[in-house]
Design a protein around this motif. Structure first.
Motif, PDB file in Angstrom:
ATOM      1  N   SER A  99       0.854  -1.188   0.000  1.00 48.40           N
ATOM      2  CA  SER A  99       0.000   0.000   0.000  1.00 48.40           C
ATOM      3  C   SER A  99       0.885   1.231   0.000  1.00 48.40           C
ATOM      4  CB  SER A  99      -0.901  -0.004   1.247  1.00 48.40           C
ATOM      5  OG  SER A  99      -1.736   1.130   1.238  1.00 48.40           O
ATOM      6  N   GLN A 100       0.670   2.081  -0.967  1.00 48.83           N
ATOM      7  CA  GLN A 100       1.449   3.324  -1.006  1.00 48.83           C
ATOM      8  C   GLN A 100       0.503   4.501  -0.738  1.00 48.83           C
ATOM      9  OE1 GLN A 100       4.368   3.506  -4.172  1.00 48.83           O
ATOM     10  NE2 GLN A 100       4.692   1.319  -4.032  1.00 48.83           N
ATOM     11  N   CYS A 101      -0.164   5.012  -1.751  1.00 45.03           N
ATOM     12  CA  CYS A 101      -1.088   6.123  -1.467  1.00 45.03           C
ATOM     13  C   CYS A 101      -2.343   5.639  -0.758  1.00 45.03           C
ATOM     14  CB  CYS A 101      -1.455   6.864  -2.747  1.00 45.03           C
ATOM     15  SG  CYS A 101      -2.722   6.043  -3.749  1.00 45.03           S
ATOM     16  N   GLY A 102      -2.667   4.353  -0.902  1.00 44.65           N
ATOM     17  CA  GLY A 102      -3.821   3.777  -0.214  1.00 44.65           C
ATOM     18  C   GLY A 102      -5.129   3.855  -0.977  1.00 44.65           C
ATOM     19  N   PHE A 103      -5.121   4.474  -2.144  1.00 39.96           N
ATOM     20  CA  PHE A 103      -6.360   4.631  -2.916  1.00 39.96           C
ATOM     21  C   PHE A 103      -7.012   3.279  -3.193  1.00 39.96           C
ATOM     22  CE2 PHE A 103      -8.337   4.505  -7.134  1.00 39.96           C
ATOM     23  CZ  PHE A 103      -9.325   5.465  -7.014  1.00 39.96           C
ATOM     24  N   CYS A 104      -6.213   2.324  -3.600  1.00 40.80           N
ATOM     25  CA  CYS A 104      -6.766   1.029  -4.004  1.00 40.80           C
ATOM     26  C   CYS A 104      -6.882   0.042  -2.848  1.00 40.80           C
ATOM     27  CB  CYS A 104      -5.879   0.409  -5.080  1.00 40.80           C
ATOM     28  SG  CYS A 104      -4.265  -0.153  -4.458  1.00 40.80           S
ATOM     29  N   LEU A 135      -7.818  -1.185  -9.652  1.00 38.39           N
ATOM     30  CA  LEU A 135      -6.719  -0.442 -10.268  1.00 38.39           C
ATOM     31  C   LEU A 135      -5.804   0.153  -9.205  1.00 38.39           C
ATOM     32  CD1 LEU A 135      -8.722   1.415 -13.064  1.00 38.39           C
ATOM     33  CD2 LEU A 135      -7.684  -0.865 -13.106  1.00 38.39           C
ATOM     34  N   CYS A 136      -4.490  -0.063  -9.393  1.00 38.69           N
ATOM     35  CA  CYS A 136      -3.485   0.537  -8.515  1.00 38.69           C
ATOM     36  C   CYS A 136      -2.568   1.408  -9.361  1.00 38.69           C
ATOM     37  CB  CYS A 136      -2.670  -0.531  -7.793  1.00 38.69           C
ATOM     38  SG  CYS A 136      -1.390   0.181  -6.738  1.00 38.69           S
ATOM     39  N   ARG A 137      -2.442   2.648  -8.968  1.00 37.29           N
ATOM     40  CA  ARG A 137      -1.610   3.568  -9.740  1.00 37.29           C
ATOM     41  C   ARG A 137      -0.213   3.700  -9.150  1.00 37.29           C
ATOM     42  NH1 ARG A 137      -5.485   8.601  -7.877  1.00 37.29           N
ATOM     43  NH2 ARG A 137      -5.117   8.341  -5.656  1.00 37.29           N
ATOM     44  N   CYS A 138       0.072   2.970  -8.072  1.00 42.11           N
ATOM     45  CA  CYS A 138       1.341   3.174  -7.362  1.00 42.11           C
ATOM     46  C   CYS A 138       2.290   1.977  -7.419  1.00 42.11           C
ATOM     47  CB  CYS A 138       1.087   3.480  -5.891  1.00 42.11           C
ATOM     48  SG  CYS A 138       0.087   4.940  -5.589  1.00 42.11           S
ATOM     49  N   THR A 139       1.793   0.792  -7.069  1.00 44.55           N
ATOM     50  CA  THR A 139       2.720  -0.293  -6.747  1.00 44.55           C
ATOM     51  C   THR A 139       3.172  -1.098  -7.948  1.00 44.55           C
ATOM     52  OG1 THR A 139       1.059  -2.024  -6.449  1.00 44.55           O
ATOM     53  CG2 THR A 139       1.496  -0.594  -4.562  1.00 44.55           C
TER      54      THR A 139
END
Ligand code: FES
Length: 160
Positions: A99-104, A135-139
């Motif tokens: 988990s980075q930004c946590g959006f997903c 959708l994950c925009r970070c990992t």
């Protein structure tokens, strides 16, 4: 505006609220029941961040009417915790930097829960297929897949 009163079981607790009849499950949870761990993303059932479990099955809460799930059991991210602490899937996401930004993250964790609840051995391809609606925009997904793999002792194969 027509209001209707619904009762949903949210994370093991019956919650009754009156809200406009056209409210999606997502809006009912956030605006009527103050359940804020369910996130608004695309609003079109595409990104997966609003995922909840309805009677154990993953659903995009933004495209489900609250009235459609009256009386059912709804599980959100918080509902996967154990005695107020992180549950095993949540711990695995932390341990693997998934988990980075946590959006997903809420949708990913709930999708993983649905997938793992079958108890079946899974390979990475099956895991990727199961989370493809989130959708994950970070990992870049790798850490997420590895977090889920860590919970499947009999993961088949070593594909990457
Ligand atoms: Fe940022 Fe997945 S952690 S979108």
């Amino acid at each position: 505006m027509t209001e209707i009163t619904l009762t949903l079981n949210i994370n093991g607790r019956d919650v009754t609220r009156a809200a406009p009849a056209h409210y999606s499950l997502l809006r009912w949870l956030r605006d009527a029941a103050s359940v804020f761990d369910v996130k608004y993303g695309c609003g079109e059932g595409v990104c997966g961040t609003c995922t909840v479990l309805v009677d154990g099955a993953a659903a995009s809460s933004c495209i489900v009417l609250a009235a459609q799930v009256a009386g059912k059991n709804v599980t959100t991210l918080v509902g996967l915790g154990v005695d107020g602490e992180l549950g095993p899937i949540q711990e695995a996401f932390v341990d693997h930097g998934a988990s980075q930004c946590g959006f997903c993250t809420p949708g990913m964790v709930l999708a993983a829960h649905e997938l793992l609840s079958s108890g079946e051995a899974l390979d990475r391809a099956q895991i990727r297929h199961a989370i493809q609606g989130n959708l994950c925009r970070c990992t870049g997904y790798q850490a997420i897949v590895e977090a889920i793999v860590s919970l499947v002792p009999e993961t088949a194969g070593s594909d990457s």
